[in-house]
Design an enzyme around this catalytic site. Structure first.
Site, PDB file in Angstrom:
ATOM      1  N   GLY A 253      -5.064  -3.352  57.727  1.00 41.94           N
ATOM      2  CA  GLY A 253      -5.853  -2.166  57.410  1.00 41.94           C
ATOM      3  C   GLY A 253      -5.131  -0.994  56.804  1.00 41.94           C
ATOM      4  O   GLY A 253      -5.786  -0.031  56.362  1.00 41.94           O
TER       5      GLY A 253
ATOM      6  N   GLY B 263      -2.813  -7.032  54.586  1.00 41.92           N
ATOM      7  CA  GLY B 263      -3.143  -7.725  53.345  1.00 41.92           C
ATOM      8  C   GLY B 263      -2.867  -6.784  52.184  1.00 41.92           C
ATOM      9  O   GLY B 263      -1.897  -6.925  51.449  1.00 41.92           O
TER      10      GLY B 263
ATOM     11  N   ARG C 171     -14.829  -4.074  42.797  1.00 43.41           N
ATOM     12  CA  ARG C 171     -14.654  -3.046  43.839  1.00 43.41           C
ATOM     13  C   ARG C 171     -15.297  -1.709  43.497  1.00 43.41           C
ATOM     14  O   ARG C 171     -15.734  -0.996  44.380  1.00 43.41           O
ATOM     15  CB  ARG C 171     -13.170  -2.876  44.189  1.00 43.41           C
ATOM     16  CG  ARG C 171     -12.551  -4.144  44.804  1.00 43.41           C
ATOM     17  CD  ARG C 171     -11.175  -3.927  45.404  1.00 43.41           C
ATOM     18  NE  ARG C 171     -11.208  -3.096  46.584  1.00 43.41           N
ATOM     19  CZ  ARG C 171     -10.846  -1.833  46.625  1.00 43.41           C
ATOM     20  NH1 ARG C 171     -10.434  -1.221  45.533  1.00 43.41           N
ATOM     21  NH2 ARG C 171     -10.913  -1.156  47.745  1.00 43.41           N
TER      22      ARG C 171
ATOM     23  N   CYS D 210     -23.741  -8.229  32.098  1.00 46.62           N
ATOM     24  CA  CYS D 210     -25.082  -7.798  31.763  1.00 46.62           C
ATOM     25  C   CYS D 210     -25.671  -7.054  32.962  1.00 46.62           C
ATOM     26  O   CYS D 210     -26.525  -7.591  33.674  1.00 46.62           O
ATOM     27  CB  CYS D 210     -25.900  -9.031  31.423  1.00 46.62           C
ATOM     28  SG  CYS D 210     -27.331  -8.616  30.496  1.00 46.62           S
ATOM     29  N   GLU D 211     -25.167  -5.865  33.195  1.00 46.50           N
ATOM     30  CA  GLU D 211     -25.545  -5.130  34.398  1.00 46.50           C
ATOM     31  C   GLU D 211     -25.042  -3.688  34.259  1.00 46.50           C
ATOM     32  O   GLU D 211     -23.850  -3.474  34.013  1.00 46.50           O
ATOM     33  CB  GLU D 211     -24.851  -5.825  35.591  1.00 46.50           C
ATOM     34  CG  GLU D 211     -25.032  -5.153  36.881  1.00 46.50           C
ATOM     35  CD  GLU D 211     -25.448  -6.143  37.969  1.00 46.50           C
ATOM     36  OE1 GLU D 211     -25.843  -7.284  37.665  1.00 46.50           O
ATOM     37  OE2 GLU D 211     -25.384  -5.728  39.134  1.00 46.50           O
TER      38      GLU D 211
HETATM   39  N1  LLP Z   1      -7.067  -9.009  59.519  1.00 48.14           N
HETATM   40  C1  LLP Z   1      -8.394  -9.167  59.549  1.00 48.14           C
HETATM   41  C2  LLP Z   1      -9.018  -9.853  60.684  1.00 48.14           C
HETATM   42  C3  LLP Z   1      -9.182  -8.698  58.494  1.00 48.14           C
HETATM   43  O1  LLP Z   1     -10.495  -8.851  58.530  1.00 48.14           O
HETATM   44  C4  LLP Z   1      -8.558  -8.062  57.384  1.00 48.14           C
HETATM   45  C5  LLP Z   1      -9.352  -7.577  56.252  1.00 48.14           C
HETATM   46  C6  LLP Z   1      -7.162  -7.933  57.385  1.00 48.14           C
HETATM   47  C7  LLP Z   1      -6.446  -8.410  58.485  1.00 48.14           C
HETATM   48  C8  LLP Z   1      -6.411  -7.310  56.263  1.00 48.14           C
HETATM   49  O2  LLP Z   1      -6.773  -5.993  56.041  1.00 48.14           O
HETATM   50  P1  LLP Z   1      -5.987  -5.107  54.957  1.00 48.14           P
HETATM   51  O3  LLP Z   1      -4.571  -4.927  55.456  1.00 48.14           O
HETATM   52  O4  LLP Z   1      -5.998  -5.849  53.671  1.00 48.14           O
HETATM   53  O5  LLP Z   1      -6.754  -3.858  54.873  1.00 48.14           O
HETATM   54  N2  LLP Z   1     -12.829  -6.319  50.265  1.00 48.14           N
HETATM   55  C9  LLP Z   1     -12.448  -5.045  50.842  1.00 48.14           C
HETATM   56  C10 LLP Z   1     -11.495  -5.202  51.995  1.00 48.14           C
HETATM   57  C11 LLP Z   1     -12.017  -6.099  53.081  1.00 48.14           C
HETATM   58  C12 LLP Z   1     -11.044  -6.314  54.209  1.00 48.14           C
HETATM   59  C13 LLP Z   1     -11.489  -7.406  55.083  1.00 48.14           C
HETATM   60  N3  LLP Z   1     -10.615  -7.711  56.176  1.00 48.14           N
HETATM   61  C14 LLP Z   1     -11.866  -4.167  49.741  1.00 48.14           C
HETATM   62  O6  LLP Z   1     -11.808  -4.600  48.596  1.00 48.14           O
HETATM   63  O7  LLP Z   1     -11.503  -3.027  49.995  1.00 48.14           O
END
Ligand code: LLP
Length: 434
Positions: A252, A295, A333, A364-365
């Protein structure tokens, strides 16, 4: 624009071209075509090193990092994570299969998901993944049945909702009590799950997990989550005479997109450690293993996307549109979250005179925009436009909307570049059509 805030390896050369690591991005666009995802290997490695060094410094051997590959997943990324000694967080059979195909060691894989299918659970158990993070009772029942038939003992963590809401986009908040992920602490479900797991030989409950949200810039909210989680471990210890060995704090941590005050990885890890130690002292326990699952903060700033500028519309009194040869299919995004990005013309990176444009994609949006009302150097068709900080949740969230083939991913390392994901062809587009 302060390029270094987005990535220390971005610069401008004597031709006024944007460079990444030591490569001219305009040349890369020529060589590989556009749209093009570029990933900087040294940025990824430097982010991983920041996590590992900080963890070693504060947590010592009890700290572990699992890369959440939903941010950017392909075989080469799984190999890189493996080489750097990381664990891997996967959330579907597709991600799991990618990891296994890249020979990522199954014992370092953590399998997530709020609605895992029986096939997914079986794939995970059959391959002896390190942990399955159980999201709900229905899943636990099915997992027990599957594990019993294989005769294996599957280690599990339980996903909890600590009741903490970070200040981030509502679609990526996951720690509140109303979230679809995990179980709440209010109605006794956790005690039932612990009892069920405890009575069963096919699963071994080793820890608890939470993930409170994503793109979190003010990380003080984690301290509350840590305290809640440590208290639960202490309660489980007392109520069930079971000392859990693992606390998984999820991912996160936010990154720089545009004008953000961005926390640094080392401070984050160290401050989480201090808050953990405080809570451990408060409840009189010490947890043997702590997991982080970053991530975005591993790959987000490591990527940029290059597009070719096409049609430009400047009509008196109306929005000036600059259209590129990609859009929401390779980066949904902005359409989804109105996410901010820094944008620069790669072949005019030294220009300071700017015009206001809305950058549109080719889908197309009407909502297919990459950014609205941003300042860009005077553009003409054929210019190369770079969107920065696209390493996380761009390729991984891309689609074939309008049957547009996905761009390739090119990994760069100093003055070398190599394709790690091929550009999709028109043949790929009809591959599964009957
Ligand atoms: N662990 C779990 C259980 C998760 O659900 C996630 C992200 C992470 C770790 C990694 O989180 P990060 O460090 O990347 O923030 N599509 C969205 C982000 C969705 C995140 C989902 N879960 C975006 O583009 O901002």
């Amino acid at each position: 624009m302060d390029l270094k805030k987005a990535n220390e390896f971005l610069s401008v050369n004597d031709n006024g071209h944007l460079t990444f690591e030591e490569l001219d991005t305009v040349e890369l666009a020529k060589k590989y075509g556009t749209p093009l995802y570029l990933m900087s290997e040294n940025s990824i490695k430097s982010n991983i090193k920041n996590y590992l060094d900080a963890i070693e410094e504060s947590f010592g051997k009890r700290g572990h990092v699992a890369y959440a590959c939903k941010a950017f997943c392909c075989k080469e990324m799984a190999r890189l994570a493996d080489n750097q000694g990381l664990w891997l967080d996967v959330v579907s059979s597709g991600e799991l299969y990618t990891a296994l195909s890249a020979d990522f060691p199954a014992e370092r894989i953590i399998f997530h998901g709020n609605n895992k299918s029986n096939d997914e659970l079986k794939l995970a158990v059959d391959n002896s993944v390190g942990r399955i993070v159980v999201d709900n009772e229905y899943e636990l029942e099915r997992l027990i049945n599957i594990a019993e038939t294989t005769g294996k003992v599957q280690k599990i963590q339980i996903r909890l909702k600590p009741g903490v809401d970070p200040d981030t986009h509502q679609y990526v908040r996951t720690g509140g009590i109303n979230s679809k992920f995990g179980i709440s602490l209010s109605d006794g479900t956790i005690d039932r799950i612990v009892r069920t797991a405890n009575q069963c030989k096919a699963v071994k409950l080793v820890g608890i997990h939470c993930h409170i949200g994503s793109q979190i810039l003010d990380y003080s909210v984690y301290f509350d989550a840590v305290d809640v989680m440590v208290k639960i471990i202490s309660d489980i210890n007392q109520n069930h005479n079971l000392s859990l060995e693992e606390l998984n704090l999820g991912g996160g941590l936010g990154i720089y997109y545009k004008n953000d005050e961005t926390p640094n990885i080392r401070d984050f890890v160290n401050d989480i450690h201090s808050s953990l130690v405080k809570s451990e002292q408060k409840y009189g326990i010490k947890i043997p293993a702590i997991y982080f699952e970053p991530g975005r903060s591993i790959v987000g700033n490591a990527g940029i996307t290059l597009y070719k500028v096409g049609a430009i519309k400047k009509e008196e009194g109306l929005t000036s549109y600059l259209s590129v040869d990609g859009g929401m299919a390779d980066n949904p995004r902005y359409a989804l979250y109105k996410s901010k990005y820094s944008i620069i013309l790669a072949n005019k990176a030294d220009k300071t005179e700017m015009e206001k444009f809305t950058v549109a994609g080719k889908c197309c949006e009407s909502g297919d925009l990459l950014q609205e009302d941003v300042l860009i150097a005077d553009a003409v068709p054929g210019d190369i436009l770079a969107v920065l900080s696209t390493g996380a949740y761009n390729y991984s969230m891309s689609s074939n909307y309008n049957r547009i083939p996905r761009p390739p991913v090119v990994m760069i390392n100093k003055d070398t570049s190599r394709i790690i994901v091929k550009r999709e062809s028109l043949e790929d587009i009809i591959r599964n059509d009957i």
